[in-house]
Design an enzyme around this catalytic site. Structure first.
Site, PDB file in Angstrom:
ATOM      1  N   ASN A   8       0.597  -1.179   0.054  1.00  0.00           N
ATOM      2  CA  ASN A   8      -0.130   0.291  -0.252  1.00  0.00           C
ATOM      3  C   ASN A   8       0.742   0.872  -0.472  1.00  0.00           C
ATOM      4  OD1 ASN A   8      -1.667   2.295   0.331  1.00  0.00           O
ATOM      5  ND2 ASN A   8      -2.480   1.555   2.036  1.00  0.00           N
ATOM      6  N   LYS A  10       0.278   4.139  -0.270  1.00  0.00           N
ATOM      7  CA  LYS A  10      -0.471   5.513   0.406  1.00  0.00           C
ATOM      8  C   LYS A  10      -0.269   7.332  -0.959  1.00  0.00           C
ATOM      9  CE  LYS A  10      -0.019   2.977   4.666  1.00  0.00           C
ATOM     10  NZ  LYS A  10       0.172   3.176   6.612  1.00  0.00           N
ATOM     11  N   HIS A  89      -9.339   1.897   4.791  1.00  0.00           N
ATOM     12  CA  HIS A  89      -8.641   1.454   5.596  1.00  0.00           C
ATOM     13  C   HIS A  89      -8.580   2.726   6.799  1.00  0.00           C
ATOM     14  CE1 HIS A  89      -4.212   2.438   6.634  1.00  0.00           C
ATOM     15  NE2 HIS A  89      -3.806   1.684   5.552  1.00  0.00           N
ATOM     16  N   GLY A 167       2.330   1.941  10.493  1.00  0.00           N
ATOM     17  CA  GLY A 167       3.000   2.768  11.025  1.00  0.00           C
ATOM     18  C   GLY A 167       4.045   3.225  12.153  1.00  0.00           C
TER      19      GLY A 167
HETATM   20  P1  PGA Z   1       2.135  -0.095   7.493  1.00  0.00           P
HETATM   21  O1  PGA Z   1       1.412  -0.090   7.365  1.00  0.00           O
HETATM   22  O2  PGA Z   1       3.062  -0.979   7.214  1.00  0.00           O
HETATM   23  O3  PGA Z   1       3.188   1.123   7.088  1.00  0.00           O
HETATM   24  O4  PGA Z   1       2.515  -0.457   9.477  1.00  0.00           O
HETATM   25  C1  PGA Z   1       0.365  -0.515   6.920  1.00  0.00           C
HETATM   26  C2  PGA Z   1      -0.967  -0.428   6.243  1.00  0.00           C
HETATM   27  O5  PGA Z   1      -0.983   0.996   6.490  1.00  0.00           O
HETATM   28  O6  PGA Z   1      -1.625  -1.077   5.765  1.00  0.00           O
END
Ligand code: PGA
Length: 242
Positions: A8, A10, A89, A167
């Site tokens: 993802n 983002k 999400h 995150g």
């Molecule tokens: P992350 O995000 O791997 O950076 O924790 C996962 C997500 O938001 O799908």
């Protein structure tokens, strides 16, 4: 079940950066058995079609079309080459105030247009500490998937993403994640009589991918931060899929 790994991105990267990424990434993946996808920004969907991995979007509107300035429809995504779309999400839920009812409408629209939904669910830290995890997950599943027939549901993938792990660098332990997945799997089985792929998301890295993905009810991963770099994303795939 074949392991499914979705990155993802983002709100990161331009189309030029995406092309460079793919060139570096593909030769690094030594595990042909994985079902790999990337959920990318709208602007680069079209340019990535045919790149060798599945391409999807990160959000969409529920309406077929209309006066919704700044929004994008499922039909537009489909025609740009997306085959799947992330829905619900936690960043959409918390930053943009999306409710289960709204996510449900999007999910129905995605299915109507032939886009495979990846429905994200997960509890906050407060809900976990208040021992409400299962209640929250059940409510999210019930409301987002309400009224769906089994044959429609079978086109969906679920992603368990505890909000406290996204995150933050603090992934759920394999046991905690697997317990939640087992609950979700049983809930779906009891309510709809079928089984769906359930991905884990939240600080997945090359270091923890193998332990997480070797758990019985973890069918894959939804990877945010670590999917931005082709080396770390391919490491997750190579470590986690065997
Ligand atoms: P992350 O995000 O791997 O950076 O924790 C996962 C997500 O938001 O799908």
């Amino acid at each position: 079940m074949q392991k499914k790994i979705i990155g993802n991105w983002k709100m990161h990267k331009t189309s030029v950066e995406a092309q460079k990424y793919i060139k570096t990434f593909l030769p690094l993946v030594t595990h042909a058995k994985a079902d790999i996808g990337l959920a990318v920004p709208f602007t680069m969907l079209e340019s990535l079609v045919g790149c060798g991995i599945k391409i999807g979007a990160q959000n969409m509107h529920d309406a077929e079309e209309g006066a919704f300035t700044g929004e994008i429809s499922a039909r537009m995504l489909k025609s740009a080459g997306a085959t799947f779309v992330l829905l619900g999400h936690s960043e959409r839920r918390t930053i943009f105030g999306e409710s289960n009812a709204f996510i449900h409408k999007k999910l129905v629209r995605a299915l109507l247009e032939g886009l495979a939904p990846v429905l994200c669910i997960g509890e906050t830290l407060e809900e976990r500490e208040g021992k409400k995890t299962e209640k929250v997950l059940a409510a999210q599943l019930e409301q987002c998937l309400s009224g769906l027939e089994k044959h429609a549901l079978e086109k969906c993938t679920l992603a368990y993403e505890p909000v406290w792990a996204i995150g933050t660098g603090k992934s759920a332990t394999p046991e905690i994640a697997n317990d939640a997945h087992t609950f979700v799997r049983t809930f779906i089985q009891k309510t709809w009589g079928c089984t769906l792929p359930i991905l884990y998301g939240g600080s997945v890295t090359g270091q923890n991918a193998r332990a997480l993905l070797s758990m019985k009810n973890i069918d894959g991963a939804l990877v945010g931060g670590a999917s931005l770099d082709p080396h770390s994303f391919s490491e997750i795939i190579n470590q986690g899929v065997s």
